[in-house]
Design an enzyme around this catalytic site. Structure first.
Site, short mmCIF file in Angstrom:
data_model
loop_
_atom_site.label_atom_id
_atom_site.label_comp_id
_atom_site.label_asym_id
_atom_site.label_seq_id
_atom_site.Cartn_x
_atom_site.Cartn_y
_atom_site.Cartn_z
N PRO A 130 28.62 45.10 28.13
CA PRO A 130 29.39 43.91 28.52
C PRO A 130 29.35 42.92 27.36
CG PRO A 130 27.30 43.98 29.69
CD PRO A 130 27.32 45.19 28.81
N ASP B 288 26.02 41.47 23.02
CA ASP B 288 25.73 42.11 24.30
C ASP B 288 25.25 41.02 25.25
OD1 ASP B 288 24.60 43.48 26.45
OD2 ASP B 288 23.87 45.13 25.19
N HIS B 289 26.07 40.72 26.25
CA HIS B 289 25.79 39.57 27.12
C HIS B 289 24.58 39.81 28.02
CE1 HIS B 289 26.43 35.75 28.77
NE2 HIS B 289 27.71 35.81 29.08
N ARG B 290 24.13 41.07 28.13
CA ARG B 290 22.90 41.32 28.91
C ARG B 290 21.69 40.76 28.18
NH1 ARG B 290 23.60 47.69 29.14
NH2 ARG B 290 24.00 47.17 26.96
#
Ligand code: CAO
Length: 401
Positions: free
Chosen positions: A201, A373-375
């Protein structure tokens, strides 16, 4: 009778525990020097392991899905001539095209369909049983095109109710067409880009850096050191390493529910080559001065274009820069290069009016686009990272703080 000797996995860079995906020979086969014996596939590259001897295969010491590393014995061979020493190991070849003809056809049909690594990967991704595919390649070898044909000739939802992959229309119905096969590098990048696009994501954050002073210093340094071409990418690597030291999460990898933060900085840079996109890596970039970085950048770029990069030179990256600055553009969204968690995209710097608090003055503005990476990284952290990077580029003295 020749001597019996074991064939081991040669130096394959830092790859380890790599699964065997194909065994190209069977017991009793006669092989020549450098005949590929087995194919291994990591998440970055597919490698054929060639024979360091000519002779007859007496035993296969690995099975499909076994994990191998440098030194693992893969086969026992009765050599034709005096056995070569361990130092005669033939280097692994990376990503051999699936439709390239294997120099040696197995004497007996192996227990599995006769197909190269790329055709196997395409078949796996499309959920196609190789045994059901008719191979049209040399001596019945299954090619990527055979897989694509099979994939597009099976319309309709699959057993799980998933839609069938989009099929290509018959373009030739509408006019002349030309078929241009992907290079091995294009096929490897396609698989990696698809996986990274689907699994991560990712968000892209945009920033601008005023590099007016930096550019005039770059010209001065280039003038003083005519033997080394100091480009904006070399300066970006310098500024990125300084920024990563302040924001270590951007120099990490996600492993399950923990973050592996690397205490070394290896910067990869996308290089546009005639055969496709490759990402050479400058190892320990944080320990190198600007001139050393510029020289290594130039050397790796020319090796990339010549197709002579070694596995070690494309391995171990912790952060990637993709620069289209020599070409143009106003911004783009690079795709995170897993297992890294962030990538910086850069386009062409342009002279623009800059407000100095009292008046507009011309300034050289470099657009920056950071995908992350938004995680692992929050939007606020990405914004802070980019502000810090822009300030570093605006005045490299900030890197000393
Ligand atoms: N703004 C303005 N000019 C720039 C610039 C920028 N951001 N970046 C580079 N330039 C200039 C350079 O100064 C150089 O100019 P001169 O020849 O007049 O000195 C010219 O553009 C060409 O630079 P270069 O490409 O030779 O060298 P580089 O170090 O800037 O880049 C490399 C090296 C390997 C990154 C580059 O050659 C390349 O391959 N870029 C493409 C990467 C790519 O394809 N990315 C997309 C990946 S996703 O599909």
């Amino acid at each position: 009778m020749g001597a019996l000797t074991d064939i081991h996995v040669p130096d394959i860079g830092e790859f380890a525990d790599v699964p065997v995906i194909e065994i190209l020979v069977t017991v009793g086969d006669h092989v020549d020097l450098e005949t590929p014996l087995v194919v291994i596939e990591s998440d970055k590259a597919t490698m054929e392991l060639p024979s360091p001897h000519a002779g007859t295969i007496r035993e296969i010491l690995v099975a499909i899905e076994d994990k191998v590393s440098e030194g693992t014995a893969i086969a026992r061979i009765e050599t034709d001539a005096a056995p070569a020493t361990e130092t005669d190991a033939v280097p692994a070849t990376i990503e051999t095209p699936a439709h390239a003809e294997t120099p040696h056809q197995p004497a007996h049909e192996p227990h599995h369909a006769y197909a190269g690594p790329s055709a196997r990967r395409h078949a796996r991704e499309a959920g196609i049983d190789l045994d059901a595919v008719h191979g049209t390649g040399h001596k019945g070898r299954i090619t990527v095109e055979d897989i694509q044909r099979e994939a597009t000739s099976a319309p309709g939802p699959d057993a799980d109710g998933q839609p069938a992959p989009a099929s290509s229309p018959t373009f030739s119905k509408y006019g002349p067409i030309e078929r241009v096969p992907f290079t091995r590098i294009q096929r490897a990048s396609a698989a990696n880009l698809t996986r990274n696009w689907q699994e991560i994501p990712q968000v892209t954050h945009h920033e601008e850096a005023d590099i007016t002073t930096l550019e005039s210093w770059r010209k001065q340094v280039s003038h003083e050191h005519p033997d080394t071409k100091v480009t904006m990418v070399a300066l970006l690597i310098k500024a990125i390493t300084a920024t990563l030291e302040v924001f270590p999460a951007f120099n990490s990898s996600l492993a399950g529910d923990e973050l592996i933060v690397k205490r070394y900085i290896n910067v990869g840079f996308a290089a546009d080559t005639p055969a496709g996109l490759v990402v050479p890596v400058i190892h320990h970039a944080d320990t190198k001065g600007l001139l050393a970085l510029a020289a290594e950048l130039a050397e790796l770029s020319s090796k990339a274009r010549a197709g002579t990069l070694t596995p070690a030179e494309i391995s171990g990256g912790t952060f990637t820069i993709s620069s289209l600055g020599g070409i143009g553009g106003t911004g783009f969204t690079p795709i995170v290069n897993a297992p890294e968690v962030a990538i910086l995209g850069v386009v062409k710097a342009r002279t623009q009016p800059v407000w100095d608090g009292g008046q507009f003055k011309p300034g050289l503005i470099l657009p920056l686009s950071l995908s992350y990476d938004h995680r692992v990284i929050d939007g606020a952290a990405a914004a802070r990272f980019c502000v810090h990077l822009a300030a570093t580029l605006h005045d490299l003295r900030n890197a000393l703080l």
